[in-house]
Design a protein around this motif. Structure first.
Motif, mmCIF file in Angstrom:
data_model
loop_
_atom_site.group_PDB
_atom_site.id
_atom_site.type_symbol
_atom_site.label_atom_id
_atom_site.label_comp_id
_atom_site.label_asym_id
_atom_site.label_seq_id
_atom_site.Cartn_x
_atom_site.Cartn_y
_atom_site.Cartn_z
ATOM 1 N N SER A 56 7.548 10.908 2.354
ATOM 2 C CA SER A 56 7.051 12.056 1.481
ATOM 3 C C SER A 56 8.339 12.806 1.208
ATOM 4 O O SER A 56 8.677 13.242 0.009
ATOM 5 C CB SER A 56 5.999 12.818 1.975
ATOM 6 N N ASP A 173 2.736 9.541 -4.448
ATOM 7 C CA ASP A 173 2.622 9.452 -3.011
ATOM 8 C C ASP A 173 1.383 9.301 -2.669
ATOM 9 O O ASP A 173 0.469 10.171 -2.732
ATOM 10 C CB ASP A 173 3.453 10.789 -2.495
ATOM 11 N N GLU A 174 1.154 8.146 -2.071
ATOM 12 C CA GLU A 174 -0.115 7.605 -1.406
ATOM 13 C C GLU A 174 -1.361 7.765 -2.271
ATOM 14 O O GLU A 174 -2.352 8.739 -2.049
ATOM 15 C CB GLU A 174 -0.373 8.425 -0.034
HETATM 16 MG MG LIG Z 1 3.767 11.256 3.355
#
Ligand SMILES: [Mg+2]
Ligand SMILES: Nc1ncnc2c1ncn2[C@@H]1O[C@H](COP(=O)(O)OP(=O)(O)OP(=O)(O)O)[C@@H](O)[C@H]1O
Lengths: 329, 267
Positions: A56, A173-174
């Motif tokens: 991240s 991100d995810e």
């Molecule tokens: Mg992360």
């Protein structure tokens, strides 16, 4: 010119920890230590690593959210933090854990607002929106306030929101965190199509190996802020994680099974459930099941794919033994 | 530029529409604001029940300063009160989202919501100002009229700048809001009175570092044609727009510096 270029990228966080009653000690967390990679237009790249690896943090430096502590980074030819606003108009960003929509507005109005914020011509906006609504089946809840949407519905909205200005690069991100299987499949199919038809470059982080498998042709693995491996997915998987685990539930307990080409990794319930590890290049699951059935009546079977963590652990071991060409400039 | 203005107009419009659904709470909170403002006014009147002058200024003079300061502060409050949520945005990492949009971060924070109930404070200030003007002994000229219009606006800009600069501390401190509030509300309170009644160090700090004396005190001296008991020249009252411009520049710089230190959250 590469769409994304990172060289020796670094980011540290200074924390102040209490020691004793009044004294505070500074100490430094290195989130991203020394990351280098280049991503070309049209690529689909999975950026993976265990919790706290620095994924991240890297994404935030690429998108202009965080200012790097050191190193070089260019995205779409721009220095992200310095040219943040310009860059925002050229890339799309999706955070699985944060919403970019207005919780008190109907989904459609959120999209309208984004059209003004991103200065998208009306016709282009309508075209892109229509396409997303159709492919992501958002019709039934377009007029629902965002706060009332399910996670799966909202994520479809989030992805749409990131695409309405027609970015060449989509950073996620995810994106599949917390989604059920059906929602994941739908989202993956949509993203794959986006890459195939529009040529949109995808960079995503995930803990779900299936996301990688269905979407990414290339994998960049990081741990402790450093790139462990970088290469085509097919190669890495074959090289690193050829082992699968067959879990068999037997009608009655038996001693650990000794079968050619497989070893018992784990035994449960006195032997009525056994985990057999096999190399899928040498042995098929079907052949192994047949072999097991000859020894004891089989009640149920399942095959476990290697966890992303296992792949990464294997990568680590291989790196120690220098068996893998590791990208670590 | 035009498209940026349009974007903000749309954002503000959508906030207002969302708010229209909470009409009752709007009315209640507006009343609360008016009552709170009214109580402050009563305090001043009570002080003058026991004394005829504060630092050499009579009741009507003080009301004029209070009106100017409160009106300016009310306008600023309306414009920048969303900064109260800045600490939370930073702590939760929601600030991330603002950074991936092609708009300035400050503008986005200020337009997260528009709280019309905050009009209450500005309304009290405006009413007090009108009352003070009607009882004050002012010989009007065109220049003074212009100052009367400009001073509250410049005051609003000065207060807003102070607010922005003070709130920037939230990028470093978890509970920066406490600090920021003590600066902003403190400066509002300070500026509602003749500054010469405060001790010298507080006066220097609040009048010039936080340029609050330019909101009400110096413009009021000009309007009333009074000389500064502290001996500073009379033309200072005319400089409040310049001070406002300077304050904006400083606040903008502090904000940009602070945003570069944004750290996000670890999860
Ligand atoms: Mg992360
Ligand atoms: N704002 C911050 N303040 C302090 N430490 C931070 C901050 N952001 C990240 N870190 C630390 O940096 C390291 C990397 O964090 P990062 O969020 O990049 O990991 P990640 O790979 O995304 O992990 P996950 O898979 O859990 O999301 C962690 O040790 C984390 O605690």
């Amino acid at each position: 010119m590469s769409l994304i270029e990172a060289r020796d990228l670094r980011r540290t966080f200074t924390l102040r920890r209490k020691v004793g009653r009044f004294r505070r000690q500074r100490h430094e967390v290195v989130a991203v230590e020394d990351v280098s990679f280049a991503i070309e237009a049209g690529e689909t790249v999975g950026y993976v690593g265990p919790n706290g690896a620095g994924k991240s943090t890297t994404i935030k430096m690429l998108t202009g959210i965080l200012v790097p502590t050191g190193g070089f980074v260019r995205v779409c030819g721009l220095e992200p933090a310095a040219r943040r606003r310009e860059l925002a108009g050229r890339i799309g960003v999706v955070f699985g854990q944060r919403s970019q929509l207005w919780w008190d507005l109907p989904l459609l109005e959120s999209f309208d607002l984004l059209r003004d914020i991103f200065r998208v011509p009306r016709a282009a906006h309508a075209d892109r929106l229509d396409e997303c609504v159709e492919l992501l089946e958002m019709g039934p809840f377009l007029h629902t306030p965002v706060r009332q949407l399910s996670l799966g519905q909202r994520m479809r909205g989030e992805v749409t929101a990131a695409l309405l200005h027609g970015p060449r690069l989509l950073v996620l991100d995810e994106p599949t965190i917390g989604l059920d299987l059906e929602s994941k499949v739908r989202l993956r199919r949509f993203l794959a199509r986006l890459n195939a038809e529009r040529g949109t470059t995808l960079l995503l982080t995930t803990h779900d190996l299936d996301d990688i498998e269905t979407l990414c042709r290339r994998l960049v693995v990081i741990d402790h802020g450093r790139v462990l491996a970088d290469g085509p997915l097919a190669g890495l998987r074959a090289e690193v994680a050829r082992e699968r685990t067959l879990v068999v539930d037997l009608e009655r307990p038996v001693p650990p099974l000794e079968l050619p080409g497989a070893r018992v990794a784990h035994v449960e319930n006195d032997g009525s459930r056994q985990h057999l590890v096999f190399d899928r290049e040498r042995l098929t699951a079907a052949a192994l099941i047949t072999a097991v059935a000859e020894r004891a009546p089989v009640h149920d079977v399942s095959v476990l794919e290697p966890e992303i963590a296992d792949v990464i652990r294997r990568l680590y071991e291989l790196r120690e033994s220098r068996a893998l060409p590791v990208v670590d400039r | 530029m035009a498209s940026t203005v349009r974007a903000y107009r749309r954002v503000i419009g959508s906030r207002l529409r969302a708010q229209a659904t909470y009409r009752l709470s709007f009315t209640v909170e507006l009343c609360a604001q008016v009552i709170a403002g009214g109580l402050e006014l009563v305090t001043i009147l009570a002080v003058f029940h026991n004394t005829t002058s504060l630092g050499g200024f009579g009741r009507n003079d003080v009301l004029l300063m209070y009106g100017l300061a409160t009106f300016g502060f009310g306008l600023a409050d309306l414009a920048v009160s969303q900064l109260n949520h800045l600490g939370e945005l930073i702590r939760t990492g929601k600030f991330d989202v603002l950074l991936v949009r092609p708009l300035g971060t400050l503008g986005q924070v200020l337009t997260l919501d528009v709280q019309l109930r905050r009009l209450g404070r500005a309304a009290i200030g405006f009413a007090t100002l009108l009352f003070a003007l009607s009882v004050a002994d002012i010989s009007w000229s065109m220049a003074k009229l212009a100052l009367l219009v400009v001073a509250p606006l410049a005051g609003a800009v000065i207060f807003s700048s102070v607010w922005v600069a003070a709130c920037s501390i939230c990028f470093w401190l978890v509970d920066g809001r406490e600090f920021a509030n003590s600066v902003t509300y403190g400066s509002s309170m300070f500026n509602s009175y003749p500054i010469n009644i405060f001790s010298a160090w507080l006066r220097r700090l609040m009048a010039f570092v936080v340029p609050g004396a330019f909101v009400a005190y110096y413009p009021a001296l000009v309007l009333l044609e009074r000389t500064d008991p502290l001996g500073l020249p009379g033309w200072l009252g005319w400089t409040s727009p310049l001070v406002a411009v300077a304050a904006t520049a400083v606040a903008g710089g502090v904000w940009r510096f602070a945003v570069r230190h944004y750290r996000g959250t670890g999860s």
